[in-house]
Design a protein around this motif. Structure first.
Motif, short mmCIF file in Angstrom:
data_model
loop_
_atom_site.label_atom_id
_atom_site.label_comp_id
_atom_site.label_asym_id
_atom_site.label_seq_id
_atom_site.Cartn_x
_atom_site.Cartn_y
_atom_site.Cartn_z
N LYS A 168 0.94 -1.40 0.21
CA LYS A 168 0.43 0.48 -0.04
C LYS A 168 0.51 1.18 0.39
O LYS A 168 2.15 1.38 0.51
CB LYS A 168 -0.98 0.48 1.40
N ARG A 169 0.22 2.20 -0.49
CA ARG A 169 0.90 3.43 -0.21
C ARG A 169 1.59 4.03 0.53
O ARG A 169 0.76 4.43 1.91
CB ARG A 169 0.74 4.72 -1.41
N LEU A 170 2.43 4.54 1.24
CA LEU A 170 3.06 5.04 2.62
C LEU A 170 3.68 6.21 3.00
O LEU A 170 4.07 6.85 1.66
CB LEU A 170 4.36 3.52 3.12
N THR A 171 3.75 7.02 3.70
CA THR A 171 4.18 8.03 4.15
C THR A 171 5.45 7.54 4.06
O THR A 171 6.31 6.62 4.67
CB THR A 171 4.17 8.46 5.58
N LYS A 172 6.28 8.74 2.83
CA LYS A 172 7.87 8.78 3.06
C LYS A 172 8.56 9.72 3.32
O LYS A 172 9.29 10.08 3.27
CB LYS A 172 7.78 8.01 1.43
N SER A 173 8.03 10.94 4.13
CA SER A 173 8.69 11.56 4.54
C SER A 173 8.79 11.73 6.44
O SER A 173 8.11 10.69 6.43
CB SER A 173 7.97 12.82 5.04
N PRO A 174 10.44 11.62 6.66
CA PRO A 174 10.62 11.56 8.23
C PRO A 174 9.51 11.94 9.32
O PRO A 174 9.25 13.23 8.97
CB PRO A 174 11.23 12.12 8.16
N LYS A 175 9.78 11.34 10.56
CA LYS A 175 9.16 12.91 11.49
C LYS A 175 10.37 12.82 12.39
O LYS A 175 11.47 12.59 12.21
CB LYS A 175 8.31 11.62 12.43
N MET A 176 10.07 14.19 13.09
CA MET A 176 10.59 15.01 13.69
C MET A 176 11.00 14.81 15.29
O MET A 176 9.43 14.82 16.04
CB MET A 176 10.36 16.70 13.85
N TYR A 177 12.35 14.62 15.72
CA TYR A 177 12.25 14.07 17.29
C TYR A 177 13.40 15.04 17.68
O TYR A 177 14.59 15.59 16.98
CB TYR A 177 12.47 12.61 17.81
N PHE A 178 12.84 15.85 18.85
CA PHE A 178 14.53 16.03 19.30
C PHE A 178 15.24 15.44 20.08
O PHE A 178 15.08 14.35 20.78
CB PHE A 178 13.97 17.40 20.60
N TYR A 179 16.58 15.48 20.37
CA TYR A 179 17.59 14.51 20.65
C TYR A 179 17.64 14.47 22.49
O TYR A 179 17.52 13.84 23.23
CB TYR A 179 19.28 15.06 20.37
N ASP A 180 17.09 15.86 22.66
CA ASP A 180 16.59 15.99 24.83
C ASP A 180 15.37 16.41 24.89
O ASP A 180 15.01 17.49 24.02
CB ASP A 180 18.33 16.58 25.44
N THR A 181 14.50 15.98 25.32
CA THR A 181 13.53 16.88 25.75
C THR A 181 13.15 17.97 26.71
O THR A 181 12.51 18.76 26.48
CB THR A 181 12.24 15.48 26.28
N GLY A 182 14.11 17.51 27.00
CA GLY A 182 14.44 18.93 28.36
C GLY A 182 15.14 20.13 27.05
O GLY A 182 14.01 21.24 27.87
N LEU A 183 15.25 19.98 26.64
CA LEU A 183 16.23 21.80 25.42
C LEU A 183 14.21 21.66 25.24
O LEU A 183 14.05 22.74 24.51
CB LEU A 183 16.52 21.06 24.45
N ALA A 184 13.21 20.49 24.46
CA ALA A 184 12.64 20.60 23.42
C ALA A 184 11.14 21.53 24.58
O ALA A 184 10.84 22.14 24.73
CB ALA A 184 11.85 19.60 23.56
N CYS A 185 11.11 21.17 26.08
CA CYS A 185 10.36 21.51 26.53
C CYS A 185 10.62 23.33 27.03
O CYS A 185 9.83 23.90 27.08
CB CYS A 185 10.67 21.13 28.28
N SER A 186 12.34 23.18 27.20
CA SER A 186 12.72 24.91 27.25
C SER A 186 11.91 25.83 26.16
O SER A 186 11.51 26.90 26.26
CB SER A 186 13.81 24.61 27.36
#
Length: 382
Positions: free
Chosen positions: A241-259
């Motif tokens: 089946k046809r699937l998503t081919k773009s990546p998903k975004m994450y941060f290397y550290d959640t503390g930085l993301a929270c800030s």
């Protein structure tokens, strides 16, 4: 990681340890190779000498050295190649830096086959578990993050991360790309944090920032190279089946993301609209650390079909694929296995797989559909 670094230093002439700023790279290499001279190319005088006369600079270290933040002087790589080829010794130079060397053409061209590469991320959960640094709750762990200095110096995250971000902008961003408007780049960073766990959409980011799509692509590459942002690739083999081919975004550290999300304390995490994404982010980085600390690449993916059904994390191993659904709930529900069952029904008949739901609860339990596991169980099932 220390054991693997020492093992491969007896087989390769050059060891590279890369990772985000403040992840402990300098401490690690100075501890493991205390017999070698330590040279920081952050020092302007040292950097100028290395840039203007690299041959003479390196001649001061006939038995090798630790060269920290070596990405500051990429011209050195070609000279290092000549030296290690002529001497044919192992463990001569230890290079470290806060930039992803794999994205630098110089190292792939000059040092291919001569270097063992390691990625050192901040602490893993297993490193602080059962120590004085262990956090009281998942929310506290997400909010504080896992940068060593936070624990070593007992720094409040609300003090640490704004300074970390400012230093990153002033040093790494200006070095990697000629970003003239740092306030706009900061807005871009915050917009990325608000999209944790979502499929990367360059056009949407470009519209929200008021810049061209190519600019966003360039800025994303900056965040990748400096270990701020991790792009989880999609897995689309063995399906018709046809699937998503773009990546998903994450941060290397959640503390930085929270800030970047202006989260001020652990209690705020509990009610935040992105708590599920932050928990998923925490789990993914634990996967990455598990493999990186062994000197391996993390063969991690996500899966999503055209109608939005998805599996959060797939891990390829030699014999099977391990599928993980991540839920921030503290309560078990059989419905959590729904997408895992759907994915398995579409998979190639020859595909062997095991299914897990990682949740924020306190019990590990096997069911007919798969197994409920906790953060502390991860290393045991990978």
């Amino acid at each position: 990681m220390a054991t693997k670094v020492l093992e491969l230093s007896s087989k390769y002439p050059i060891i590279v340890v890369t990772g985000p700023r403040q992840s402990g790279k300098s401490t690690l290499v100075k501890t493991l190779f205390s017999n070698k001279p330590y040279v920081s190319l952050e020092d302007p005088d040292v950097r100028l000498f290395a840039e203007s006369d690299p041959r003479t600079f390196l001649s001061n270290y006939p038995d090798g050295a630790i060269l920290d933040e070596v990405q500051r002087v990429p011209e050195l790589f070609s000279y290092l190649q000549t030296i290690v080829d002529a001497t044919d010794k192992t463990g001569m130079f230890i290079l470290s830096g806060s930039q992803n060397f794999l994205l630098m053409g110089k190292i792939t061209q000059s040092l291919a086959g001569r270097v063992a590469l390691f990625k050192l991320l901040p602490f893993s959960y297993s490193e602080i578990k059962n120590t004085e640094f262990e956090q009281k709750s998942i929310n506290s762990l997400i909010f504080k993050g896992l940068y060593p200095r936070l624990y070593d110096k007992n720094i409040n995250p609300t003090d640490f991360y704004p300074n970390y971000i400012q230093t990153y902008l002033e040093r790494d961003v200006k070095t990697l790309k000629n970003v003239s408007d740092l306030s706009l780049f900061t807005r871009f960073l915050k917009l990325c944090a608000a999209r944790i766990g979502t499929v990367l959409n360059y056009s949407s980011l470009a519209n929200d920032c008021g810049v061209a799509v190519n600019t966003i692509k360039s800025w994303i590459s900056v965040l990748e190279a400096s270990y701020v942002l991790y792009l989880l690739p999609p897995h689309y083999e063995n399906f018709n089946k046809r699937l998503t081919k773009s990546p998903k975004m994450y941060f290397y550290d959640t503390g930085l993301a929270c800030s970047l999300l202006n989260i001020q304390d652990a209690e705020q995490v509990e009610s935040h609209y992105l708590r599920g994404g932050l928990f998923e982010n925490l789990i993914l980085t634990e996967f990455l650390k598990f493999y990186y600390n062994q000197g391996k690449e993390a063969l991690c993916y996500f899966w999503q079909d055209q109608v939005g059904k998805e599996v959060d994390i797939l891990v390829e191993t030699p014999n099977l694929i391990k599928a993980f659904e991540v839920k921030s709930s503290m309560t078990m529900s059989k419905d959590f296995f729904k997408n895992l069952k759907y994915w398995k029904s579409l998979a190639n008949e020859k595909l062997q797989s095991t299914e897990f739901v990682i949740y924020a609860g306190t019990q590990r339990m096997k069911t007919q559909s798969g197994e409920f596991i906790r953060l502390e169980d991860l290393e045991g099932v990978l």
